[in-house]
Design a protein around this motif. Sequence first.
Motif, PDB file in Angstrom:
ATOM      1  N   ALA A  76      72.612   1.535  62.059  1.00 47.03           N
ATOM      2  CA  ALA A  76      73.523   0.784  61.198  1.00 47.03           C
ATOM      3  C   ALA A  76      74.880   0.609  61.878  1.00 47.03           C
ATOM      4  N   GLY A  80      75.392  -3.015  63.141  1.00 46.92           N
ATOM      5  CA  GLY A  80      76.346  -3.540  62.166  1.00 46.92           C
ATOM      6  C   GLY A  80      77.687  -3.857  62.799  1.00 46.92           C
ATOM      7  N   ASN A  83      77.118  -6.940  65.312  1.00 48.25           N
ATOM      8  CA  ASN A  83      76.880  -8.181  64.553  1.00 48.25           C
ATOM      9  C   ASN A  83      78.101  -8.605  63.736  1.00 48.25           C
ATOM     10  N   TYR A 116      83.398  -0.262  59.633  1.00 46.90           N
ATOM     11  CA  TYR A 116      82.013  -0.509  59.214  1.00 46.90           C
ATOM     12  C   TYR A 116      81.614   0.485  58.116  1.00 46.90           C
ATOM     13  N   ASN A 120      80.386  -0.358  54.401  1.00 40.70           N
ATOM     14  CA  ASN A 120      78.936  -0.349  54.208  1.00 40.70           C
ATOM     15  C   ASN A 120      78.316   1.003  53.882  1.00 40.70           C
TER      16      ASN A 120
END
Length: 176
Positions: A76, A80, A83, A116, A120
Amino acid sequence: MTEDTSKSAKSRQSRTGLTSTGVRKAAAKSNRSRAREFALQALYQHLVGRNDPTDIDHFTRDLAGFHKADAAHYDALLHGSINGAEQLDALILPLLDRKFAEISPIEHAVMWIGVYEFQNCPDVPWRVVLNECIELAKEFGGTDGHKYVNAVLNGLAPQLRPLEVEADRATGKARP
């Protein structure tokens, strides 16, 4: 060295799981802390070498100790952050006092991890995210890089985790 300074130094050294410099010993690290370390190394490769994320991922998974990391959290963080790099940088940039090109790739990657996770990973308290990122910057970054990471992430926390930060401020667990 005064008696108080000596006692303070001894108490820091004797805290379980810490080295004499205050860095966590490997045995005291959680699987998520290890995932953050491996993600940091992978993100560094991405930022410095512009290596392909799939190649970086394969290389990192073959490193010693990876089996002790939380692989899902590592995935992740790595994918993550790569991206979502533009969005992460757009949040970080207003808090910087210099250009991204002048920021250490380690501190840049640590800030990506922090932002991040703020966005998230609601299961990780914001103060844990902040502390983990500070520890990463202390262990892998430049001399005072952790202070910079702390300032930026502390500045973003109220924006990205407003209810949690406000609740901590109300109870005195965070500064206003």
